[in-house]
Design a protein around this motif. Structure first.
Motif, mmCIF file in Angstrom:
data_model
loop_
_atom_site.group_PDB
_atom_site.id
_atom_site.type_symbol
_atom_site.label_atom_id
_atom_site.label_comp_id
_atom_site.label_asym_id
_atom_site.label_seq_id
_atom_site.Cartn_x
_atom_site.Cartn_y
_atom_site.Cartn_z
ATOM 1 N N ASN A 1 -0.860 1.786 -8.191
ATOM 2 C CA ASN A 1 -1.009 0.087 -7.971
ATOM 3 C C ASN A 1 -2.309 0.000 -8.510
ATOM 4 N N ASN B 1 -7.522 8.098 0.922
ATOM 5 C CA ASN B 1 -6.271 7.397 0.441
ATOM 6 C C ASN B 1 -5.512 8.119 -0.278
ATOM 7 N N GLU B 2 -4.465 7.469 -0.499
ATOM 8 C CA GLU B 2 -3.157 8.417 -1.384
ATOM 9 C C GLU B 2 -3.407 8.697 -2.613
ATOM 10 N N GLY C 1 -2.873 -3.539 -9.802
ATOM 11 C CA GLY C 1 -2.540 -4.673 -9.020
ATOM 12 C C GLY C 1 -1.231 -4.426 -8.560
ATOM 13 N N SER C 2 -0.078 -3.898 -9.222
ATOM 14 C CA SER C 2 1.127 -3.911 -8.908
ATOM 15 C C SER C 2 1.576 -2.388 -9.188
ATOM 16 N N PRO C 3 2.749 -2.218 -8.329
ATOM 17 C CA PRO C 3 3.092 -0.769 -8.721
ATOM 18 C C PRO C 3 3.824 -0.406 -9.993
ATOM 19 N N VAL D 1 1.157 7.812 -6.037
ATOM 20 C CA VAL D 1 2.496 8.478 -5.544
ATOM 21 C C VAL D 1 3.451 8.859 -6.528
ATOM 22 N N SER D 2 4.332 9.599 -5.870
ATOM 23 C CA SER D 2 5.859 10.013 -6.630
ATOM 24 C C SER D 2 5.437 10.870 -8.094
ATOM 25 N N SER E 1 -2.789 11.871 1.979
ATOM 26 C CA SER E 1 -3.894 10.664 2.314
ATOM 27 C C SER E 1 -5.169 11.314 2.926
ATOM 28 N N TYR F 1 -9.213 4.395 -5.842
ATOM 29 C CA TYR F 1 -8.925 3.713 -4.759
ATOM 30 C C TYR F 1 -7.469 3.084 -4.541
ATOM 31 N N ALA F 2 -6.575 3.041 -5.740
ATOM 32 C CA ALA F 2 -5.379 2.544 -5.559
ATOM 33 C C ALA F 2 -4.395 3.697 -5.037
ATOM 34 N N ILE F 3 -3.156 3.309 -4.567
ATOM 35 C CA ILE F 3 -2.366 4.176 -4.334
ATOM 36 C C ILE F 3 -1.775 4.942 -5.380
#
Lengths: 433, 204
Positions: free
Chosen positions: A308, A268-269, A311-313, A292-293, A264, A288-290
């Motif tokens: 996400n 951001n991430e 809007g959702s992961p 990850v993984s 981050s 701009y979103a997360i």
């Protein structure tokens, strides 16, 4: 079953699988192999009485390891009409006596124990076709019947599925007590559990290197999340990422030279790839979103990850350089922790459905979705076995958690490790040679 | 002249005799003195020892008293310091409150905005303080995704505070993901408490 055999043979021949493969174990219609395992006859030239039970023990161990693969249904000995007799030529085996009790395959052989070593001879028969599939000799130091059984089971599995199995593997996982955790390892057969780290801190995301020599993970040992790489040969640990904010460990590249990270530090991430030797860092995502993984595909060309941004992961896939990101999960509004099958093709992940997290697989194009777990627990963090035929995951109800293994088609589940405390984030090791 | 010589001879003899006598006497005296000295040494030593002991005792007592006094002072100072820090952090704790989030969300809720404004007031008044924003999540979902979500929750609060004039350089963010729940429960009541940013204030 005969029909299945006949059908699957040309199928596999056409896609060029080297071994003589009998059954497509990944098929949803797959039935466990009904196999009869006779007690091994004892060849005892010196008349030593101590090896009396070794034939029974060896048969039991072979049975145990075959059950562990999730592909076999060893038949009850009491139902046997016949006992395997040592050194019986193919012509003398009454195959009808075995097909009559529902067996497709027969295992028999003999075992000899001396002061220094134990050796066995083992034969596998296809009793439907009335054929011998192999006749092999095994030797182990001392009286290590388990080692013999492991090798015999491995050969039986290879003969029938074209895969050497996952017998020589371990599973790493995080065991947590209160706010303190450490990484443990346990053998594939559930034996020899031991602590690997001594951090007594929050630890997440253990990741094996492709050669099994290193384990990368994120630890809060220094008060903040930082990425460490532990050399399992000498126990030394090297901190490879300690940027401001989040430092999360992803998967290793198939060549073992690079590791994926979530950092981050730039606001951001985002996902990055780190060259381990030079610590050279390259940013892969800019969103701009997360993000990850991240998980590498076995050919190293693609990376699956969670974002996400919609809007959702959800699970996304992109090229290894960060280009051409596209979404591959569309069912449900919480899909995370992708893990790429070592055989390619499919990605396992966990998704929220009816208030529970369950394990799913989907192909890398986002098609052919399969739900693998259905029980009243939160099933999380899927990780494939090296054979790509099994998946390890954590299963949690309110206060109890366990590490479980199932076949890649969701069948043949077993509990690897049950714990009153909190055991999570299992990660399957590569095979040790 | 002869008389002188006689005198000199006499003197020599006398001196000789005297010296002989004196020698003997001296020896005796030495022996006597030696004995006396021994006795004296013993008693002197005892006296000395006693004195030294008394002195040592006195010193030890003084030292102990001094140390006790110092310790008391130090403890007092520490207590005061702890009290001060506690008071400060209690004040900070009172002034600075946690904010809460919706499931799988990192946006600052309207109710959290009010809290952040109050927190910002405190930080602006105590500009020497450093602030650590700890992002946390509830137990549902992946450890990794929650690590990222917790980080995002901390960062969103930081942004909000910076917009209100708090110096960004005095704010650190850290995510504990779902690893450090304040409420160990497994229901929405517990989860709601665990989806939070906690503010740690360090005053100098």
């Amino acid at each position: 079953m005969l029909i299945a055999v006949l059908i699957s043979l040309p199928l596999f021949a056409s896609i060029g699988v080297a071994a003589k493969v009998y059954i497509d174990v990944d098929s949803p219609n797959f039935q466990l192999f009904p196999i009869a395992i006779c007690d091994f006859a004892i060849t005892d030239p010196n008349g030593a009485a101590k090896s009396k039970d070794s034939g029974i023990t060896l048969a039991d161990e072979v049975k145990r390891y075959l059950i562990m693969t999730g592909f076999f249904n060893p038949l009850n000995k009491k139902s046997f009409l016949d006992n395997g007799s040592a050194n019986s030529p193919v012509s003398k085996i009454a195959f009808a006596n075995w097909t009559m009790i529902g067996a497709d395959y027969l295992v028999e052989g003999n075992v000899t124990q001396s002061e220094k070593e134990t050796s066995a001879e083992c034969r596998l028969f296809d009793v439907i076709k009335g054929d011998i599939l192999f006749n092999k000799k095994y030797t182990a130091a001392g009286s290590d019947l388990k080692a013999l059984a492991r090798n015999i089971a491995s050969d039986i599995l290879f003969e029938l599925t074209g895969d050497e199995g996952d017998f020589n593997t371990k599973i790493a996982f995080v065991a947590k007590k209160g706010n303190k955790a450490d990484i443990y390892t346990v053998n594939y057969d559930g034996s020899d559990m031991k602590a690997l780290t001594n951090h007594r801190a929050i630890i997440v995301s253990p990741r094996w290197s492709p050669d099994g020599r290193f384990l990368a993970f994120t630890s809060f040992k220094g008060g903040e999340p930082e990425v460490y790489i532990r050399d399992l040969k000498n126990g030394s640990e090297r901190k490879v990422a300690s940027f401001e904010g989040l430092n999360l460990c992803g998967y290793w590249s198939p060549d073992g030279q690079k590791i994926l990270l979530t950092l981050s530090k730039d606001g951001n991430e985002e996902l990055y790839v780190l060259e381990i030797e030079t610590l050279k860092l390259q940013r892969l995502t800019n969103n701009y979103a997360i993000d990850v993984s991240p998980a590498w595909s076995p050919d190293g060309k693609k990376i699956a990850f969670v974002s996400n941004r919609g809007g959702s992961p959800q699970i996304y896939s992109m090229d290894a350089d960060g280009n051409n990101a596209r979404r591959i999960t569309f069912e449900g509004n919480y899909n995370t922790t992708p893990s790429w099958s070592p055989r390619g093709g499919r990605i396992a992940y966990e998704g929220l459905i009816n208030g529970r997290y369950q394990i799913f697989t989907v192909d890398e194009e986002g098609n052919n979705l399969l739900q693998l777990t259905f029980d009243a627990a939160d099933n999380e963090s899927p990780s494939w076995s090296p054979s790509g035929r099994q998946i390890v995951y954590s299963s949690r109800t309110n206060s109890k958690s366990k590490i479980c293994i199932m076949n890649a088609n969701g069948l043949g589940g077993r509990v690897l490790k049950e714990n009153g405390g909190n055991v999570t984030m299992p990660m399957w090791s590569p095979r040790w040679k | 002249m002869k008389k002188n010589l006689t005198w000199i001879g006499f003197l020599i003899v006398l001196v000789f005799c005297l010296s002989m006598f004196a020698g003997c006497a001296e020896k005796k005296a030495v022996v006597k003195e030696g004995a006396a000295q021994d006795q004296q040494v013993t008693s002197e030593q005892a006296a000395k020892d006693a004195a030294a002991k008394a002195e040592a005792d006195r010193l030890a007592r003084e030292q102990a008293a001094k140390e006790a006094a110092e310790r008391l002072a130090r403890e007092q100072a520490e207590k005061e310091q702890v009290a001060k820090v506690e008071a400060a952090s209690a004040a900070a704790e009172n002034a600075v409150k946690d904010i809460y989030f919706d499931f799988d969300k990192s946006n600052v809720r309207p109710d959290a905005r009010e809290v952040l404004k109050a927190n910002a007031d405190y930080f602006l008044k105590n500009s020497a303080a450093t602030i650590i924003i700890e992002g946390n999540c509830d137990e549902r979902g992946t450890a990794e995704y929650n690590m990222a979500l917790g980080q995002r929750r901390a960062q969103e609060a930081k942004k909000y505070l910076v917009n209100l004039g708090v110096k960004g350089s005095s704010i650190k963010t850290i995510s504990f993901g779902k690893e450090r729940p304040i409420d160990p429960g497994h229901d929405e009541q517990a989860w709601a408490k665990n989806r939070r940013d906690h503010f740690v204030v360090k005053t100098k």
